[in-house]
Design a protein around this motif. Structure first.
Motif, PDB file in Angstrom:
ATOM      1  N   GLN A 189      -7.502  12.571  -5.729  1.00 28.53           N
ATOM      2  CA  GLN A 189      -6.902  11.238  -5.664  1.00 28.53           C
ATOM      3  C   GLN A 189      -5.509  11.304  -5.051  1.00 28.53           C
ATOM      4  O   GLN A 189      -5.129  10.444  -4.257  1.00 28.53           O
ATOM      5  CB  GLN A 189      -6.835  10.615  -7.061  1.00 28.53           C
ATOM      6  CG  GLN A 189      -8.195  10.234  -7.618  1.00 28.53           C
ATOM      7  CD  GLN A 189      -8.123   9.830  -9.069  1.00 28.53           C
ATOM      8  OE1 GLN A 189      -7.321  10.369  -9.837  1.00 28.53           O
ATOM      9  NE2 GLN A 189      -8.990   8.893  -9.468  1.00 28.53           N
ATOM     10  N   LYS A 190      -4.760  12.336  -5.386  1.00 32.03           N
ATOM     11  CA  LYS A 190      -3.435  12.484  -4.805  1.00 32.03           C
ATOM     12  C   LYS A 190      -3.502  12.822  -3.320  1.00 32.03           C
ATOM     13  O   LYS A 190      -2.669  12.377  -2.536  1.00 32.03           O
ATOM     14  CB  LYS A 190      -2.638  13.553  -5.560  1.00 32.03           C
ATOM     15  CG  LYS A 190      -2.166  13.087  -6.923  1.00 32.03           C
ATOM     16  CD  LYS A 190      -1.149  14.027  -7.486  1.00 32.03           C
ATOM     17  CE  LYS A 190      -0.513  13.410  -8.714  1.00 32.03           C
ATOM     18  NZ  LYS A 190       0.741  14.048  -9.045  1.00 32.03           N
ATOM     19  N   CYS A 194       0.906   4.137  -2.959  1.00 28.52           N
ATOM     20  CA  CYS A 194       0.660   5.550  -2.662  1.00 28.52           C
ATOM     21  C   CYS A 194       1.804   6.428  -3.153  1.00 28.52           C
ATOM     22  O   CYS A 194       1.566   7.512  -3.700  1.00 28.52           O
ATOM     23  CB  CYS A 194       0.441   5.744  -1.164  1.00 28.52           C
ATOM     24  SG  CYS A 194      -1.128   5.103  -0.588  1.00 28.52           S
ATOM     25  N   ALA A 238      -4.069   9.575  -1.512  1.00 26.80           N
ATOM     26  CA  ALA A 238      -2.818   8.799  -1.452  1.00 26.80           C
ATOM     27  C   ALA A 238      -1.872   9.373  -0.407  1.00 26.80           C
ATOM     28  O   ALA A 238      -1.250   8.637   0.354  1.00 26.80           O
ATOM     29  CB  ALA A 238      -2.146   8.773  -2.823  1.00 26.80           C
ATOM     30  N   ALA A 239      -1.775  10.707  -0.326  1.00 23.40           N
ATOM     31  CA  ALA A 239      -0.911  11.329   0.659  1.00 23.40           C
ATOM     32  C   ALA A 239      -1.437  11.085   2.074  1.00 23.40           C
ATOM     33  O   ALA A 239      -0.649  10.850   3.013  1.00 23.40           O
ATOM     34  CB  ALA A 239      -0.810  12.835   0.398  1.00 23.40           C
ATOM     35  N   TYR A 240      -2.752  11.110   2.253  1.00 22.66           N
ATOM     36  CA  TYR A 240      -3.347  10.852   3.570  1.00 22.66           C
ATOM     37  C   TYR A 240      -3.069   9.414   4.009  1.00 22.66           C
ATOM     38  O   TYR A 240      -2.697   9.165   5.155  1.00 22.66           O
ATOM     39  CB  TYR A 240      -4.845  11.123   3.532  1.00 22.66           C
ATOM     40  CG  TYR A 240      -5.532  10.896   4.844  1.00 22.66           C
ATOM     41  CD1 TYR A 240      -5.456  11.839   5.856  1.00 22.66           C
ATOM     42  CD2 TYR A 240      -6.231   9.720   5.079  1.00 22.66           C
ATOM     43  CE1 TYR A 240      -6.069  11.621   7.080  1.00 22.66           C
ATOM     44  CE2 TYR A 240      -6.858   9.498   6.298  1.00 22.66           C
ATOM     45  CZ  TYR A 240      -6.770  10.447   7.283  1.00 22.66           C
ATOM     46  OH  TYR A 240      -7.372  10.223   8.487  1.00 22.66           O
ATOM     47  N   VAL A 241      -3.252   8.472   3.108  1.00 21.86           N
ATOM     48  CA  VAL A 241      -3.015   7.056   3.436  1.00 21.86           C
ATOM     49  C   VAL A 241      -1.530   6.844   3.744  1.00 21.86           C
ATOM     50  O   VAL A 241      -1.164   6.119   4.677  1.00 21.86           O
ATOM     51  CB  VAL A 241      -3.475   6.144   2.282  1.00 21.86           C
ATOM     52  CG1 VAL A 241      -3.009   4.716   2.483  1.00 21.86           C
ATOM     53  CG2 VAL A 241      -4.991   6.193   2.159  1.00 21.86           C
ATOM     54  N   LEU A 242      -0.670   7.489   2.997  1.00 22.61           N
ATOM     55  CA  LEU A 242       0.765   7.333   3.212  1.00 22.61           C
ATOM     56  C   LEU A 242       1.208   7.959   4.537  1.00 22.61           C
ATOM     57  O   LEU A 242       2.062   7.419   5.222  1.00 22.61           O
ATOM     58  CB  LEU A 242       1.525   7.980   2.049  1.00 22.61           C
ATOM     59  CG  LEU A 242       3.020   7.710   1.956  1.00 22.61           C
ATOM     60  CD1 LEU A 242       3.259   6.214   1.812  1.00 22.61           C
ATOM     61  CD2 LEU A 242       3.625   8.458   0.793  1.00 22.61           C
ATOM     62  N   LEU A 273       0.825  -1.201   0.000  1.00 22.58           N
ATOM     63  CA  LEU A 273       0.000   0.000   0.000  1.00 22.58           C
ATOM     64  C   LEU A 273       0.865   1.259   0.000  1.00 22.58           C
ATOM     65  O   LEU A 273       0.559   2.235  -0.691  1.00 22.58           O
ATOM     66  CB  LEU A 273      -0.929  -0.009   1.219  1.00 22.58           C
ATOM     67  CG  LEU A 273      -1.993   1.074   1.272  1.00 22.58           C
ATOM     68  CD1 LEU A 273      -2.917   0.960   0.071  1.00 22.58           C
ATOM     69  CD2 LEU A 273      -2.775   0.966   2.549  1.00 22.58           C
ATOM     70  N   GLY A 274       1.962   1.244   0.739  1.00 20.24           N
ATOM     71  CA  GLY A 274       2.879   2.380   0.750  1.00 20.24           C
ATOM     72  C   GLY A 274       3.505   2.612  -0.607  1.00 20.24           C
ATOM     73  O   GLY A 274       3.610   3.758  -1.072  1.00 20.24           O
ATOM     74  N   ALA A 314       1.461   6.692  -6.850  1.00 18.19           N
ATOM     75  CA  ALA A 314       0.343   7.579  -7.215  1.00 18.19           C
ATOM     76  C   ALA A 314       0.746   9.041  -7.083  1.00 18.19           C
ATOM     77  O   ALA A 314       0.353   9.884  -7.902  1.00 18.19           O
ATOM     78  CB  ALA A 314      -0.866   7.279  -6.332  1.00 18.19           C
ATOM     79  N   LEU A 315       1.523   9.361  -6.074  1.00 20.62           N
ATOM     80  CA  LEU A 315       1.963  10.745  -5.899  1.00 20.62           C
ATOM     81  C   LEU A 315       2.969  11.176  -6.966  1.00 20.62           C
ATOM     82  O   LEU A 315       3.100  12.370  -7.257  1.00 20.62           O
ATOM     83  CB  LEU A 315       2.554  10.935  -4.506  1.00 20.62           C
ATOM     84  CG  LEU A 315       1.546  10.857  -3.353  1.00 20.62           C
ATOM     85  CD1 LEU A 315       2.265  10.875  -2.015  1.00 20.62           C
ATOM     86  CD2 LEU A 315       0.557  12.004  -3.442  1.00 20.62           C
TER      87      LEU A 315
END
Length: 129
Positions: free
Chosen positions: A120-121, A94, A124-128, A90-91, A97-98
Motif C-alpha cells: 500500500q505504501k 499519498c 502511494a509512493a508511485y502515485v505521488l 490526492l497528493g 499514507a506514507l
C-alpha cells in the motif's frame, strides 16, 4: 474578412503579416500592394478574468490559506493554470499514507487499522511520484 480560426492564449502577442495586392481583373500586373501587420490580443473580458484570477491567488497567498475552495462561487476552469483540487487532494492523501506506520510496528500510538502494508505504501509512493 480575415478570421483567426485557432485562437489560443499561447498565440497572444504573435505578429502576423498579410499582403494585399490590388490589380485589374483583366491584367495580372499588380497596381499596388500593402503589407498589414496584425497582432492577436486577448479580449477585454479575458484580460479582466485573468487579472481577477491573479488577484485571487495573491489574496490566498497573503492570507496563508492553502487548499481552500469556495463552493458558492463558480470558477472559470479555462483560465486556471494551477493544479486541480483533485490532484492536490490526492497528493496530500499519498503523503499522509506514507507517514502512517507499517504493519508489524508495535510501538505506535496509531490504531492498528491505520497501519499500512508495504504494498500500500509503494502504491502511494508511485502515485505521488
Amino acid at each position: 474578412v480575415i478570421r483567426h480560426r485557432d485562437v489560443r492564449a499561447s498565440y497572444y502577442g504573435v505578429i502576423d503579416k498579410f499582403r494585399l495586392q490590388v490589380s485589374e481583373q483583366s491584367q495580372r500586373k499588380a497596381l499596388g500592394k500593402k503589407e498589414i501587420i496584425a497582432t492577436l490580443l486577448p479580449s477585454a473580458k479575458e484580460q479582466q478574468q485573468k487579472e481577477e484570477e491573479e488577484k485571487r491567488i495573491k489574496e490566498h497567498l497573503a492570507e496563508s490559506v492553502f487548499f481552500e475552495q469556495t463552493l458558492c462561487q463558480p470558477e472559470n476552469r479555462t483560465a486556471s493554470s494551477g493544479p486541480s483540487l483533485l490532484t492536490v487532494f490526492l497528493g496530500v492523501v499519498c503523503v499522509a499514507a506514507l507517514m502512517l506506520p507499517t504493519l508489524g510496528e508495535m510501538e505506535s500510538l496509531v490504531p492498528l487499522y491505520l497501519h499500512l502494508s508495504v504494498n500500500q505504501k509503494l502504491v502511494a509512493a508511485y502515485v505521488l511520484g
